[in-house]
Design an enzyme around this catalytic site. Structure first.
Site, short mmCIF file in Angstrom:
data_model
loop_
_atom_site.label_atom_id
_atom_site.label_comp_id
_atom_site.label_asym_id
_atom_site.label_seq_id
_atom_site.Cartn_x
_atom_site.Cartn_y
_atom_site.Cartn_z
N GLN A 236 38.72 30.16 37.24
CA GLN A 236 38.42 31.59 37.35
C GLN A 236 37.23 31.96 36.47
O GLN A 236 36.73 33.08 36.55
CB GLN A 236 39.65 32.43 36.95
CG GLN A 236 40.76 32.37 37.99
CD GLN A 236 41.95 33.25 37.66
OE1 GLN A 236 43.06 32.77 37.53
NE2 GLN A 236 41.75 34.55 37.53
N ARG A 383 47.68 39.03 37.45
CA ARG A 383 47.15 40.17 38.20
C ARG A 383 47.21 41.46 37.39
O ARG A 383 47.71 42.48 37.85
CB ARG A 383 47.88 40.35 39.52
CG ARG A 383 47.00 41.14 40.50
CD ARG A 383 47.60 41.17 41.87
NE ARG A 383 46.68 41.79 42.80
CZ ARG A 383 46.64 41.50 44.08
NH1 ARG A 383 47.42 40.59 44.59
NH2 ARG A 383 45.80 42.11 44.89
N CYS A 384 46.74 41.36 36.14
CA CYS A 384 46.61 42.58 35.35
C CYS A 384 45.61 42.27 34.27
O CYS A 384 45.32 41.13 34.00
CB CYS A 384 47.93 43.00 34.73
SG CYS A 384 48.50 41.90 33.44
N GLU A 759 44.15 44.93 40.32
CA GLU A 759 45.36 44.71 39.55
C GLU A 759 46.26 45.93 39.48
O GLU A 759 47.44 45.82 39.13
CB GLU A 759 44.95 44.23 38.16
CG GLU A 759 44.12 42.96 38.33
CD GLU A 759 43.58 42.39 37.05
OE1 GLU A 759 43.34 43.18 36.14
OE2 GLU A 759 43.41 41.16 36.99
#
Ligand SMILES: Cc1cc2nc3c(=O)[nH]c(=O)nc-3n(C[C@H](O)[C@H](O)[C@H](O)COP(=O)(O)OP(=O)(O)OC[C@H]3O[C@@H](n4cnc5c(N)ncnc54)[C@H](O)[C@@H]3O)c2cc1C
Lengths: 805, 277
Positions: A236, A383-384, A759
């Protein structure tokens, strides 16, 4: 129709720029099975690596016997810590300032930990060889509870014995990692002591896992002739990986090329550095052959980066009419065997200090204690943005708990405590400056859309029916108003391992008026190739369809810190707009020259510069591009390209209002989401269709987390949920229908006003589902019950409340 | 998730399959749809040198609907059980249960024979076949024999089938007209095994009740069936609760499982009764 006859609106629509629900350009290849993922990469002479992993959560490694494995035809090598230690690679630094064993160095600290790395001619031989490596273990006492760990005599990290100072300050106990304090302790405790009402609760956000469809993996390829190492991987943050690989391997950075090909979801799981990467690089350097390593599903769930596992003790103080006066939180954070959290360096508990949420809370205090246990390391932002989901869940539960204590409607309690639109930019008690927001408008719109009053009336009727024995189903109304903090971030306070968290974009316009843009980020399904082209299209007036977007190859893309924490649009998206504006500035000079007027006498008009007051005299961006390369213009270099490195002045603060309506069967614990309404305010909306897709995906993950997904351990430290049979990943069947909605409050400091959305649905969704469960049982006396709300835990609530007769 | 190496055999008839089983003894296993066996092999919890694929054996295929009995070939897939019109009208319970197994992809491959031969207490078909009072036809080196479904299960993964026997067909008596049937299953999600499942037939003064995944074998209870035949629903549930012996796992603790067992059973009884003439 041609350029002359089209209206500006028609010309703008043709660009498919910002605001257009342009179809995702990525899907052409994905829907045809033509994506190119790490495991699709095949190189000549490629070998395969596979791990021998510990079956124990805590044990001494007495011996490793490789003989039988090495005797198997096709096995090239078996690496252990002993082999890596002369290179200094048996341990590696973590993103959190700790270090982590690459291969077990004398002991193991979690089930699934890497003990030996087998290299073989193909993956089948490697798998057979893994079975043949004989490891002798001596079991040690296991600590799976962070509260116990802080009291236990058992020393998990013997390598740190005697070290009372960690990467983030003093350590209080041999299993303690750090204490992180924010806000004003004394004032907050004084407020609590004098408050009309104080609600107190332990809010646990259980351990779970991002579980991307594609697991982690890499292919390392050392070219002994050129001395160049190419590393393909599910990264990522490809540039950060290049720098880290250079620092720990000693290979010069210009001799390393990191390539992130298509990535099948990341959700934070692919931010960190894993043993598999280090071992594959070493194996390729030693053998001179490419080496591939790809995790299987169980390895992914057991060993690479978990998320959450925060025990949040909270106290919230208010006046008797519901005005919140103070918030106190003490968090015990279970980090597993090594502290490998992926947070900006100065934030060992991420942005947990956004836990005052959407509310104007005058004083607050937060302390977080990080603890070692016998569990896998990680603590990534699933996902935050860093720990923002934990913070949002905490405050959104505390509000509900306070509403119960005050006997107030939870929607009204939120409304009277929201930060007001005219208070922005707003300084929070825990140190953030919220950029913009209009919470009341969003809230009212949401409640109206779901007919909140009507729902409450229906619920009241349902309770009567239940009490009268007419139904066994309860109705829960789950409310959430969340505020995120994303887009890390300003280099002045955000870095990872010393790497400042700016991001970048480089744009080259081709002579015929098409373009290529390269960014420091990397899409894992977010649709960057679609949306970033739209930003450029709107900024410089070339059609999005004529703009290629590339990311993930460190030899060609400008340096950037990658994609996670909803930072791509806030940071790289801003860099994209800024680079485009540099191009437009040069284009203006070219246009003025071609039109034989002064630079200031032309003005921008969608896709062209026109002479002020004479719109029929213009040069389109396409014409300007051609001239930039092919016409000698006095005082200007040929060419039309620009690069921007963007260091954001602040984070962005997306927010949203979610409502979940859930039916609950008290006899079986089964639930059904009847309605889910998600209003998101992510500032300027670049592609509404992609936003909608992101919301659908994120709410679905939130559903999974709240309603069943967990990484559970037994008391021996065995992972109980290591396959998708037990780890809940919803299918289309379990996924409800979503209604999406929006308000638009642009970010004042972002060049295009965008805030990021990927997110929000996970952050806002989890408390909405959880609050729905709690709300259903509130009339029967429930205050707090821990997630995940799977059937038996819901049943247990009902059972505990005496609902089974 | 890579199985150990094995030899692959694909015989064309039952006799050849049996002789391969005889030749390699406990080194050999048959594979039908592979949707229970292959996951175990990938986890290396099942390792065998020889895998005998039954896909090419025609004798093991096909659904035959008779007036008294339905005969299901062992290799009939769960998908075929769902889509066969004759079966759906003769014994609707089979279709109703098959629809609650796993997901369509698994059902295209998974077979009824594999499901009942496997011996996994989580499988739905064994309890169903006990409820229906089916008979399993086995072929081995010493010839053919039949075993009642209600006699077949000994413990988890232990059945009355000898290692060298192959299950060839399943005979299911067609229930009398007027008998109501229902299959009720609680599961955590699509593709999950039962937290508790109940198969019920009731009507014409008869009843049969079996449950799944609540002990180390499926549970058909004579006492529960007798009570229900007499119209005593509470007695039926009490008898069944006596017979089951669930263990705690990720689906929940024992008290929970007992509770939902009773709920599933009552719901199945309600539905079966509403369908009885
Ligand atoms: C994700 C998933 C979810 C599932 N959910 C459910 C569920 O909810 N309910 C349920 O009932 N099942 C479920 N299953 C199992 C599925 O139905 C299997 O297909 C079935 O249990 C076995 O059938 P098979 O044909 O695949 O057998 P195989 O896997 O090929 O074989 C299973 C065992 O039976 C033996 N065997 C097979 N055929 C014969 C034969 N003719 N004679 C002798 N021995 C034989 C094999 O040697 C092996 O030991 C699930 C499977 C998966 C992968």
């Amino acid at each position: 129709m041609n350029d002359q006859t089209m209206t500006p609106e028609e010309r703008a629509a043709n660009l498919k720029g910002m605001g257009s629900s342009r179809k995702r350009v990525e899907d052409v290849r994905f829907t045809q099975g033509k994506g190119n993922y790490v495991d699709d990469i095949k190189l000549d002479g490629m070998l395969f690596g596979d791990f021998v992993r510990s079956p124990y959560a805590h044990a001494r490694v007495v011996s490793v016997n490789k003989d039988a494995a090495l005797a198997l035809p096709g096995v090239i090598a078996v690496l252990t810590a002993e082999d890596l230690s002369p290179l200094g690679l048996h341990w590696m630094p973590t993103l959190a300032g700790d270090k982590q064993m690459v291969l077990a160095d004398g002991k193991v600290l979690f089930q699934g930990q890497e003990v030996a790395y087998v290299v073989a001619e193909d993956r089948y031989i490697a798998a057979d060889a893994v079975e043949l490596v004989e490891v002798e273990y001596e079991e040690l006492p296991v600590l799976t509870d962070p509260f116990e760990a802080l009291k236990s005599d058992v020393v998990l990290r013997e390598d740190l014995e005697g070290q009372t100072e960690g990467a983030h300050g003093p350590r209080k106990h041999h299993n303690h990692i750090f204490t992180w304090e924010q806000g004003d302790k004394d004032t907050t405790e004084a407020v609590l002591a004098e408050a009309d009402v104080v609600a107190e609760e332990m809010v646990y956000y259980h351990r779970t896992h991002p579980c991307p469809l594609e697991t982690c993996g890499c292919v390392a390829s050392m070219d002994k002739v050129t001395g160049k190492l190419t590393l393909y991987g599910t990264f990522q943050a490809p540039h950060a990986i290049r720098t880290v690989v250079s620092l720990i391997s000693g290979v010069a950075e210009h001799n390393i090329r990191v390539i992130s090909p298509d990535i099948g979801g990341g959700f934070g799981n692919k931010v960190g550095a894993y043993a598999g990467y280090v071992c594959s690089v070493v194996a390729s350097i030693v053998t001179g052959q490419p080496v591939k390593w790809v995790e299987d599903r169980m390895e992914n769930l057991m060993s690479t980066a978990f998320a959450r596992d925060y025990w949040m003790q909270g106290k919230i103080a208010a006046t008797k009419d519901g005005k919140i006066t103070g918030l106190w939180c003490h968090t015990t954070a279970d980090h597993g065997g090594f502290d490998a959290c992926a947070d900006p360096t100065k934030f060992p508990a991420g942005f947990m200090n956004i836990c005052t949420g959407s509310y104007d809370i005058p004083t607050a205090y937060l302390a977080v204690d990080g603890v070692y246990t016998n569990k896998a390391p990680g603590g990534v932002a699933y996902r935050c943005s860093f720990r923002v989901t934990e913070a949002a869940y905490f405050i959104e539960r505390m509000i509900e708990v306070l509403a119960i204590k005050l006997n107030m409607d939870a929607a009204e309690l939120r409304r009277i405590n929201f930060i007001k639109a005219d208070q922005f930019p707003y300084q929070s008690a825990l140190g953030w400056e919220y950029d913009s927001g209009d919470y009341h408008t969003a809230w009212d719109k949401a409640l109206k859309a779901v007919d909140y009053e009507g729902l409450r009336a229906e619920q009241a009727q349902r309770i009567e029916d239940f009490k009268a024995g007419k139904t066994r189903k309860l109705l829960g109304i789950g409310l959430t108003h969340f505020t995120e903090i994303v887009g890390a971030g300003p280099v002045k306070n955000c870095d990872i391992l010393g790497l400042g968290m700016f991001d970048s974009c480089e744009i080259r316009i081709h002579p015929t008026g098409s373009a290529i843009a390269r960014l420091g980020t990397i899409s894992q399904g977010q649709g960057h190739a679609t949306t970033f082209a739209q930003i450029i299209a709107s900024e410089i007036g070339l059609p999005a369809d004529d703009i290629t977007l590339e990311e993930g190859d460190t030899d060609t893309a400008p340096y950037g810190l990658g994609t996670y924490g909803s930072r791509s649009t806030p940071v790289a998206g801003a860099a994209t707009a800024m680079a485009a504006r540099k191009i437009r500035a040069k284009a203006q000079m070219i246009a003025a020259y071609l039109l034989e007027v002064h630079d200031d006498d032309v003005e921008w008009d969608v896709d062209r510069f026109a002479v002020k007051g004479a719109p029929e005299r213009f040069k389109t961006m396409k014409e300007i591009a051609f001239a930039a390369y092919n016409q000698a213009i006095p005082g200007l270099e040929p060419g039309l390209e620009a690069v921007s490195y963007y260091d954001p002045p602040n984070m962005t603060y997306p927010f949203g209002a979610y409502v979940c309506v859930m039916e609950i069967d008290v006899d079986t614990g089964e639930w059904e989401v009847r309605q889910f309404y998600a209003l998101d305010d992510c500032g300027t909306r670049i592609n509404p269709m992609i936003i909608e897709g992101q919301v659908h995906g994120g709410v679905t993950e939130a559903l999974a987390i709240a309603m069943g997904q967990e990484i559970a351990y037994d008391e021996m430290g065995n992972v109980k949920t290591g396959t998708l049979m037990d780890f809940f990943l919803p299918t289309a069947w379990e996924t409800p229908n979503y209604i999406t909605d929006h308000t638009v409050t642009p970010s004042p400091h972002h060049p295009i006003g965008a805030k990021g959305v990927g997110e929000s649905p996970n952050v806002g969704g989890v408390p909405a589902f959880s609050n729905a469960v709690h709300d259903a049982f509130r009339p029967f006396g429930l205050t707090q019950s821990h997630m995940p709300h799977d059937h038996w835990r819901i049943w247990k609530i009902a059972n505990g409340l005496g609902m089974h007769g | 998730m890579i199985p150990a190496g094995f030899e692959y055999h694909r015989p064309g008839d039952v006799a050849s399959a049996i002789s391969i089983l005889q030749e390699y003894g406990d080194e050999a296993r048959v594979v039908a749809g592979g949707h229970s066996l292959i996951p175990m092999m990938k986890l290396r919890m099942a390792e065998m040198g020889h895998l005998i694929d039954l896909q090419a054996i025609d004798e093991l295929k096909g659904i035959e609907i008779g007036a008294e009995t339905v005969s299901l070939g062992a290799m009939v897939t769960q998908h075929e059980l769902i889509t066969h019109d004759g079966l759906a009208s003769a014994i609707p319970l089979i279709r109703e249960a098959a629809l609650q197994i796993a997901d369509p992809q698994v059902r295209y491959m998974g077979t009824v024979g594999g499901n009942v031969a496997n011996g996994d207490p989580g499988n739905d078909m064994p309890g169903l076949m006990q409820c229906l009072n089916a008979t399993f036809e086995l072929s081995g080196p010493d010839g053919n024999r039949s075993v009642a479904a209600r006699e077949f299960y000994e413990a988890a993964y232990f059945t009355a089938r000898e290692d060298e026997e192959i299950l060839t067909r399943i005979s299911v008596p067609v229930p009398d007209a007027g008998v109501g049937q229902a299959y009720e299953k609680q599961k955590r999600k699509i593709g999950d095994y039962a937290t508790a499942a109940a198969a019920v037939m009731v009507g014409n003064g008869t009843a049969s009740v079996a449950m799944t995944n609540l002990a180390d074998t499926p549970i058909w209870s004579e006492a529960a069936s007798t009570a229900l035949a007499a119209g005593d629903v509470d007695g039926c549930v009490a008898a069944m609760l006596d017979a089951i012996d669930p263990v705690a796992d990720n689906r929940g603790p024992v008290e929970f499982k007992k509770h939902v067992a009773a709920v599933m059973l009552r719901r199945a009884i309600d539905r079966a009764q509403s369908r009885a003439a």
